[in-house]
Design a protein around this motif. Structure first.
Motif: not given
Length: 291
Positions: A13-39
């Motif tokens: 379970i821990v391994f699968i959760v870690f794997l999901c986080v590793m796959m989802l983070y790049p998507f979440i990161h780009m989504l957050a940056v796209s909705f952010s102000t320049p600063t």
């Protein structure tokens, strides 16, 4: 469960959760940056959600003509390419699924051979050039490897072999031809595998950029992924500046525009998946159990 099984279960379970986080983070990161102000967009570190919300990057992206041209070309190649691939792979897989086809084993081995040995990049390029597909939108749907996938064709063939022969025999007694049987009986019964293979082909078509880079020079025929590669990976400052000049480019930075463009190229194909998910597992399982 024994103690060892419980420990293994927790570890799994821990391994699968870690794997999901590793796959989802790049998507979440780009989504957050796209909705952010320049600063906020240029701030180093983790971006899990936009601390300073802004839609300026999407406004600029939607105002770019090249984005819409790329979208149109990508939708064209995805829809037309997937439909043509399914039709021609079905027309090939159906006769190969029949034991009474003369030299069936030879033709099957000939097709399987192409999975392991191919002509290579240079012969393929010369072929595309000689048949007149250079700088043409048709190259997206007719050029290998997207026109017919050998692996998907074999999956279709295996699925067709599962359909009872009595259905075809009764249809032939009523005077139905092979084409009539294929489109009226076989394909309607093959919706799970057609949806599965169609999803594979659509994802490959949507994400493809290399063929556009090789065969297309006209920017009006460029697909979104090729344009995205020039914008993000090659870090093409001319493309970015032209986009910002065309859209005004106020209150945005290249990082936020890149993130917004990536989201626009990613989300549409993610939206399609839930509608085909119910067919996916069933189709790939049934289509792969018999050789």
């Amino acid at each position: 469960m024994t103690v060892g099984e419980k420990v293994f279960q927790v570890f799994l379970i821990v391994f699968i959760v870690f794997l999901c986080v590793m796959m989802l983070y790049p998507f979440i990161h780009m989504l957050a940056v796209s909705f952010s102000t320049p600063t906020e967009a240029i701030r180093p570190g983790l971006h899990l959600f936009p601390l300073e919300f802004s839609l300026d990057a999407y406004k600029n992206a939607f105002s770019s003509n090249q984005i819409w041209v790329g979208f149109g070309n990508t939708i064209f190649r995805t829809v037309v390419g997937t439909i043509l691939a399914l039709v021609f792979m079905s027309l090939t897989a159906y006769p190969l699924s029949k034991k009474y086809l003369p030299h069936r084993t030879f033709f099957t081995l000939l097709i399987v051979f192409t999975m392991f040995f191919q002509g290579g990049l240079i012969p393929t390029y010369l072929l595309i050039k000689e048949v007149g597909l250079m700088d043409s939108r048709l190259v997206y749907v007719l050029a290998p490897p997207f026109f017919i996938s050998t692996f998907s064709l074999l999956i279709l063939r295996n699925f067709f072999m599962q359909i009872p022969a009595e259905l075809e025999e009764s249809a032939k007694m009523d005077g139905a031809s092979d084409i009539k049987i294929l489109f009226s009986i076989i394909l309607p019964l093959s919706k799970p595998i057609l949806a599965t293979v169609g999803l594979w082909m659509a994802v490959n078509q949507w994400n493809s950029w290399f063929d556009g880079l090789l065969y297309i020079q006209d920017t009006d025929k460029m697909v979104l992924q090729t344009y995205l590669r020039r914008l993000v990976i090659e870090n093409n400052t001319q493309e970015m500046q032209a986009m910002m000049d065309q859209t005004g480019g106020q209150d945005v930075v290249p990082e936020s525009i890149k993130a917004a463009t990536i989201m626009l190229a990613t989300i549409p194909i993610l939206v399609v998946y839930p509608f085909l998910q119910k067919y996916f597992t069933k189709g790939i399982f049934i289509g792969s159990v018999k050789g």
